[in-house]
Design an enzyme around this catalytic site. Structure first.
Site, PDB file in Angstrom:
ATOM      1  N   TYR A 148      66.042  44.866  45.449  1.00 51.08           N
ATOM      2  CA  TYR A 148      64.620  44.829  45.070  1.00 51.08           C
ATOM      3  C   TYR A 148      63.798  45.738  45.986  1.00 51.08           C
ATOM      4  CZ  TYR A 148      59.795  43.074  45.213  1.00 51.08           C
ATOM      5  OH  TYR A 148      58.423  42.987  45.230  1.00 51.08           O
TER       6      TYR A 148
HETATM    7  P1  NAD Z   1      54.731  38.649  38.224  1.00 50.03           P
HETATM    8  O1  NAD Z   1      56.145  38.627  37.743  1.00 50.03           O
HETATM    9  O2  NAD Z   1      53.969  37.372  38.127  1.00 50.03           O
HETATM   10  O3  NAD Z   1      53.914  39.796  37.464  1.00 50.03           O
HETATM   11  C1  NAD Z   1      54.480  41.020  37.099  1.00 50.03           C
HETATM   12  C2  NAD Z   1      54.180  41.264  35.627  1.00 50.03           C
HETATM   13  O4  NAD Z   1      54.659  42.577  35.270  1.00 50.03           O
HETATM   14  C3  NAD Z   1      54.880  40.269  34.684  1.00 50.03           C
HETATM   15  O5  NAD Z   1      53.921  39.576  33.893  1.00 50.03           O
HETATM   16  C4  NAD Z   1      55.791  41.144  33.837  1.00 50.03           C
HETATM   17  O6  NAD Z   1      55.921  40.722  32.485  1.00 50.03           O
HETATM   18  C5  NAD Z   1      55.105  42.511  33.925  1.00 50.03           C
HETATM   19  N1  NAD Z   1      56.030  43.619  33.671  1.00 50.03           N
HETATM   20  C6  NAD Z   1      57.245  43.829  34.242  1.00 50.03           C
HETATM   21  N2  NAD Z   1      57.798  44.947  33.746  1.00 50.03           N
HETATM   22  C7  NAD Z   1      56.919  45.456  32.843  1.00 50.03           C
HETATM   23  C8  NAD Z   1      56.930  46.593  31.993  1.00 50.03           C
HETATM   24  N3  NAD Z   1      57.977  47.430  31.969  1.00 50.03           N
HETATM   25  N4  NAD Z   1      55.869  46.811  31.190  1.00 50.03           N
HETATM   26  C9  NAD Z   1      54.813  45.946  31.185  1.00 50.03           C
HETATM   27  N5  NAD Z   1      54.759  44.855  31.959  1.00 50.03           N
HETATM   28  C10 NAD Z   1      55.794  44.604  32.787  1.00 50.03           C
HETATM   29  O7  NAD Z   1      54.775  39.183  39.736  1.00 50.03           O
HETATM   30  P2  NAD Z   1      53.658  39.149  40.873  1.00 50.03           P
HETATM   31  O8  NAD Z   1      54.100  38.202  41.915  1.00 50.03           O
HETATM   32  O9  NAD Z   1      52.306  39.016  40.244  1.00 50.03           O
HETATM   33  O10 NAD Z   1      53.830  40.620  41.480  1.00 50.03           O
HETATM   34  C11 NAD Z   1      53.056  41.710  40.973  1.00 50.03           C
HETATM   35  C12 NAD Z   1      53.477  42.984  41.695  1.00 50.03           C
HETATM   36  O11 NAD Z   1      53.267  42.840  43.092  1.00 50.03           O
HETATM   37  C13 NAD Z   1      54.966  43.342  41.527  1.00 50.03           C
HETATM   38  O12 NAD Z   1      55.059  44.747  41.423  1.00 50.03           O
HETATM   39  C14 NAD Z   1      55.599  42.876  42.830  1.00 50.03           C
HETATM   40  O13 NAD Z   1      56.747  43.627  43.150  1.00 50.03           O
HETATM   41  C15 NAD Z   1      54.467  43.129  43.805  1.00 50.03           C
HETATM   42  N6  NAD Z   1      54.510  42.259  44.990  1.00 50.03           N
HETATM   43  C16 NAD Z   1      54.352  40.914  44.845  1.00 50.03           C
HETATM   44  C17 NAD Z   1      54.355  40.110  45.992  1.00 50.03           C
HETATM   45  C18 NAD Z   1      54.185  38.624  45.900  1.00 50.03           C
HETATM   46  O14 NAD Z   1      54.259  37.969  46.953  1.00 50.03           O
HETATM   47  N7  NAD Z   1      53.952  38.041  44.713  1.00 50.03           N
HETATM   48  C19 NAD Z   1      54.501  40.689  47.261  1.00 50.03           C
HETATM   49  C20 NAD Z   1      54.702  42.068  47.348  1.00 50.03           C
HETATM   50  C21 NAD Z   1      54.663  42.846  46.199  1.00 50.03           C
HETATM   51  C1  UGA Z   2      57.896  37.588  48.249  1.00 48.60           C
HETATM   52  C2  UGA Z   2      57.892  37.986  46.770  1.00 48.60           C
HETATM   53  O1  UGA Z   2      58.702  37.077  46.020  1.00 48.60           O
HETATM   54  C3  UGA Z   2      58.412  39.389  46.575  1.00 48.60           C
HETATM   55  O2  UGA Z   2      58.222  39.757  45.218  1.00 48.60           O
HETATM   56  C4  UGA Z   2      57.616  40.299  47.481  1.00 48.60           C
HETATM   57  O3  UGA Z   2      57.971  41.617  47.343  1.00 48.60           O
HETATM   58  C5  UGA Z   2      57.743  39.867  48.926  1.00 48.60           C
HETATM   59  O4  UGA Z   2      57.216  38.543  49.025  1.00 48.60           O
HETATM   60  C6  UGA Z   2      56.948  40.751  49.859  1.00 48.60           C
HETATM   61  O5  UGA Z   2      56.276  40.264  50.759  1.00 48.60           O
HETATM   62  O6  UGA Z   2      57.031  41.961  49.715  1.00 48.60           O
HETATM   63  P1  UGA Z   2      59.643  36.452  49.834  1.00 48.60           P
HETATM   64  O7  UGA Z   2      59.051  36.803  51.158  1.00 48.60           O
HETATM   65  O8  UGA Z   2      61.111  36.278  49.720  1.00 48.60           O
HETATM   66  O9  UGA Z   2      59.250  37.502  48.706  1.00 48.60           O
HETATM   67  O10 UGA Z   2      58.844  35.144  49.392  1.00 48.60           O
HETATM   68  P2  UGA Z   2      59.324  33.753  48.819  1.00 48.60           P
HETATM   69  O11 UGA Z   2      60.053  33.937  47.548  1.00 48.60           O
HETATM   70  O12 UGA Z   2      58.138  32.861  48.802  1.00 48.60           O
HETATM   71  O13 UGA Z   2      60.371  33.247  49.937  1.00 48.60           O
HETATM   72  C7  UGA Z   2      59.973  33.073  51.307  1.00 48.60           C
HETATM   73  C8  UGA Z   2      61.118  32.453  52.081  1.00 48.60           C
HETATM   74  O14 UGA Z   2      61.386  31.142  51.546  1.00 48.60           O
HETATM   75  C9  UGA Z   2      62.445  33.220  52.009  1.00 48.60           C
HETATM   76  O15 UGA Z   2      63.056  33.208  53.267  1.00 48.60           O
HETATM   77  C10 UGA Z   2      63.286  32.384  51.033  1.00 48.60           C
HETATM   78  O16 UGA Z   2      64.676  32.451  51.266  1.00 48.60           O
HETATM   79  C11 UGA Z   2      62.769  30.990  51.288  1.00 48.60           C
HETATM   80  N1  UGA Z   2      62.930  30.094  50.109  1.00 48.60           N
HETATM   81  C12 UGA Z   2      62.450  30.459  48.903  1.00 48.60           C
HETATM   82  C13 UGA Z   2      63.571  28.871  50.286  1.00 48.60           C
HETATM   83  O17 UGA Z   2      64.021  28.515  51.398  1.00 48.60           O
HETATM   84  N2  UGA Z   2      63.713  28.052  49.207  1.00 48.60           N
HETATM   85  C14 UGA Z   2      63.246  28.388  47.955  1.00 48.60           C
HETATM   86  O18 UGA Z   2      63.401  27.598  46.998  1.00 48.60           O
HETATM   87  C15 UGA Z   2      62.591  29.641  47.810  1.00 48.60           C
END
Ligand code: NAD
Ligand code: UGA
Length: 331
Positions: free
Chosen positions: A161
């Site tokens: 990822y």
């Molecule tokens: P999410 O899965 O809730 O939202 C992403 C959306 O993108 C989904 O609704 C999905 O259907 C849509 N999508 C995926 N591929 C597509 C395509 N080809 N065309 C149109 N739509 C498409 O995820 P999120 O947590 O809201 O994350 C949003 C963005 O932020 C992502 O790019 C993710 O990598 C990035 N990000 C998220 C986090 C986090 O903590 N949530 C942290 C770092 C980066």
């Molecule tokens: C999150 C988002 O899911 C990613 O899409 C994003 O890119 C990333 O943040 C980011 O900061 O860039 P992550 O930090 O793995 O990724 O966040 P969580 O999915 O909330 O997990 C946090 C921690 O909790 C990880 O160590 C994971 O292993 C742990 N975890 C998660 C558990 O112990 N149990 C669970 O059921 C889920």
């Protein structure tokens, strides 16, 4: 909205495209923009008529006449028409999640995070969109020595990822450097975002779900992993600020300023419900780094932004939203 420090509201664009608008972060961003008067086109491949999560995410947008939702896949749809007269593209569409990226779904990550981004940047260049803000990820840093990561650090992505997210942001920056491209790019490296409507695969949601239902929580590893948890409203403010930031092109960290361990999160949840979550300890997962921590100096200077919501306040708001949604589903 929990708000324990003051934060300036950034100026909003006139017209914007939000990709991934039916997702967690995209739906909050689209809602805030529409409420502030921006004409917003939201695009997402999940169809709210068929997908309950997408429907719930965009439900708050129904009352906004300035919001138009389009169900389309950026990998195959005609992108140029989405960009007509657009001031800024907020590119949040993508496949998130560290752990599933080792599996057979990897091709989905490549398609959504790299190939679809290539199509979008090509179209943005052709349509002379002035600015594109792309959602990158703290995961691009990989393992650190525990100190804050700065945007100039050498990236060492530790999961498939994270590799696709690094490719995505660099792809956007490479397009922006073309002599025939007038689109400036700001890549925001978000750090573990939490709050209402957080994806149910994520830790904070799972902890609060376990706390509220009494069901056990699977803890991957010993719980000493630390994350720079970032509240959703702060992420939205930083993202809107990036639309108007006075830089040509660049990368900016967006972190919550509260580097806490998973055990800290569990303790906050225990205190919120007044009982102990039942924990099942499971093995640490490949690709999970021990610590993420954002250096926010660039965010302050370039975006004029800093986080305002601390973890206890953010988790309280997150839990309130989950309770409301559980009551709605039960009614
Ligand atoms: P999410 O899965 O809730 O939202 C992403 C959306 O993108 C989904 O609704 C999905 O259907 C849509 N999508 C995926 N591929 C597509 C395509 N080809 N065309 C149109 N739509 C498409 O995820 P999120 O947590 O809201 O994350 C949003 C963005 O932020 C992502 O790019 C993710 O990598 C990035 N990000 C998220 C986090 C986090 O903590 N949530 C942290 C770092 C980066
Ligand atoms: C999150 C988002 O899911 C990613 O899409 C994003 O890119 C990333 O943040 C980011 O900061 O860039 P992550 O930090 O793995 O990724 O966040 P969580 O999915 O909330 O997990 C946090 C921690 O909790 C990880 O160590 C994971 O292993 C742990 N975890 C998660 C558990 O112990 N149990 C669970 O059921 C889920």
């Amino acid at each position: 909205m929990p708000d324990n420090r003051s934060t300036a509201t950034p100026a909003v664009p006139r017209r914007a495209l939000v990709t991934g608008a039916a997702g967690f972060i995209g739906s909050h961003l689209a809602h805030t923009l529409a409420r502030a008067g921006t004409t917003v086109i939201g695009v997402d491949r999940r169809d709210p008529a068929r997908d309950q999560t997408a429907a719930a995410n965009i439900a708050p947008l129904h009352s906004h006449p300035g919001y138009l939702h389009i169900t389309a896949d950026l990998l195959t749809c005609a992108v140029d028409p989405l960009l007509i007269d657009t001031d800024v593209v907020f590119h949040l569409a993508g496949i998130p999640g560290v752990r599933p990226s080792w599996g057979p779904q990897f091709s989905e990550y490549v398609n959504a995070n790299i190939l679809a981004t290539q199509r979008l940047m090509d179209a943005a260049t052709r349509m002379r969109v002035p600015r594109l803000v792309v959602a990158s990820s703290s995961s691009v840093y990989g393992p650190t020595n525990g100190g804050p990561s700065t945007e100039g650090d050498h990236p060492r992505p530790a999961s498939p990822y994270a590799v696709t997210k690094l490719a995505e942001e660099q792809l956007c920056l490479a397009h922006a450097s073309r002599s025939d491209c007038s689109t400036s790019v700001v890549a925001l490296r978000y750090f573990t975002v939490y709050g209402p409507r957080q994806r149910p695969d994520m830790f904070t949601h799972r902890v609060l779900h376990a706390a509220m239902t009494g069901q056990p929580l699977s803890l991957y590893g010993d719980g000493h992993q630390r994350r720079d948890f970032t509240y959703i409203d702060d992420v939205v403010t930083a993202t809107i600020s990036a639309a108007g930031a006075p830089i040509d092109t660049g990368i900016v960290n967006v972190g919550g300023g509260s580097n806490a361990s998973l055990l800290d999160v569990i303790n906050i949840a225990n205190a919120l419900v007044g009982r102990e979550i039942q924990i099942h300890t499971d093995g640490a997962r490949n690709g999970d780094v021990l610590t993420t921590r954002a250096d926010l100096r660039r965010a302050r200077s370039v975006l004029g932004w800093q986080p305002t919501v601390d973890l206890p306040a953010g988790m309280r708001a997150h839990m309130r939203a989950m309770s409301r949604s559980a009551h709605r589903s039960a009614a």
